[in-house]
Design an enzyme around this catalytic site. Sequence first.
Site, PDB file in Angstrom:
ATOM      1  N   HIS A 151       0.775  -1.293   0.042  1.00 23.30           N
ATOM      2  CA  HIS A 151       0.048  -0.014  -0.030  1.00 23.30           C
ATOM      3  C   HIS A 151       0.923   1.416  -0.102  1.00 23.30           C
ATOM      4  O   HIS A 151       0.597   2.159  -0.808  1.00 23.30           O
ATOM      5  CB  HIS A 151      -0.993   0.070   1.211  1.00 23.30           C
ATOM      6  CG  HIS A 151      -1.565  -1.199   1.495  1.00 23.30           C
ATOM      7  ND1 HIS A 151      -2.893  -1.661   0.817  1.00 23.30           N
ATOM      8  CD2 HIS A 151      -1.485  -2.172   2.264  1.00 23.30           C
ATOM      9  CE1 HIS A 151      -3.190  -2.677   1.243  1.00 23.30           C
ATOM     10  NE2 HIS A 151      -2.359  -3.202   2.282  1.00 23.30           N
TER      11      HIS A 151
HETATM   12  C1  BDR Z   1      -2.084   0.646   5.687  1.00 25.60           C
HETATM   13  O1  BDR Z   1      -2.305   0.032   6.770  1.00 25.60           O
HETATM   14  C2  BDR Z   1      -1.013  -0.317   7.293  1.00 25.60           C
HETATM   15  O2  BDR Z   1      -0.992  -1.733   7.921  1.00 25.60           O
HETATM   16  C3  BDR Z   1      -0.045  -0.212   6.285  1.00 25.60           C
HETATM   17  O3  BDR Z   1       1.203  -0.073   6.545  1.00 25.60           O
HETATM   18  C4  BDR Z   1      -0.611   0.637   5.407  1.00 25.60           C
HETATM   19  O4  BDR Z   1      -0.377   2.013   5.574  1.00 25.60           O
HETATM   20  C5  BDR Z   1      -3.063  -0.179   4.464  1.00 25.60           C
HETATM   21  O5  BDR Z   1      -4.131  -0.366   4.904  1.00 25.60           O
END
Ligand code: BDR
Length: 303
Positions: free
Chosen positions: A226
């Site tokens: 992400h």
């Molecule tokens: C986001 O949530 C976190 O666990 C990850 O690092 C990312 O920023 C994805 O939903």
Amino acid sequence: MDPGIDDALALYTALGRLPIAGLSAVAGNVEIEKTFVNARQLLRLAGRSDVPVWRGSAAPLHYPLHTAPHVHGASGLDGYQFPAPLDDAPTEPPWAAWARIWQEETTPVHLIATGPLTNIAKLLWCLDDAPSRLTGITVMGGAIHGGNVTPTAEFNFYADPEAADQVMGANVPVTMVGLDVTHKARLPWEDLPRFLDFAEPGRLLYAVLHWYGEHAERHPDGLAIHDAIAVAAYANPELFVWQELPLTVLQDAAWRGTVARLPESARRPRVKAAVDVDVPGVLNWLWGSLQAMAENSPAFRQS
Ligand code: BDR
Ligand code: CA
């Protein structure tokens, strides 16, 4: 950022391409003590301890802390052991550091947020002249459709929905890079060994992403990275399809962290939301960023 496995990839990608004024740690994937140390350790491994790291919020604005050790491990970067511990570092809060920096120099700044938005909401409270100093805020978080904590809420927005709502309504250009694109632009499993070409930072990325794949991300198309996709979106907006939408983030229990689309007539700034992505284009750019790092920094070159 709240490193965090995909935060680590985001950071190393950004270091290869962008001038970075500083990092602010926030509690999110794990507690602030750990995200702060992880951010500093990641920079040390990359040979970039010159980049300041500020220790930000230990908890969301209103809700109790919600972490994700089942996704990133208890340390936030499970699967890798840093070579040596760090000394304690005194630090001012990021919103104070940013305000000070912006008094001293007038270079405009763009914020890329890869964790809960608590620090950024506080910065917006502090700065009367934020619109003139910020070229914008790119946020990894939210989703027009779907969620990864609840059926409708993404982690960063779920963790601090009040802060997310304040940023979505801020009077600066806000770009939302949410699950609508980060669930598409996955890193194929078979690409993981390519990280091993990038010396110790590459070994870290291989180890933590391998751990992430084993414990949290079993999707057949590969790993959701992400936060790195948010960096790619900032640097390559032409690789994404965008919609300008009036958005709010819901607060109440069942809908906590859910992004809601307001009517077009709403008196609310428009958020530029990524709704589609050129996946090969983004992945090529990410590998090119690590290659750029290897060309410019001995820490990323195999000896
Ligand atoms: C986001 O949530 C976190 O666990 C990850 O690092 C990312 O920023 C994805 O939903
Ligand atoms: Ca993150």
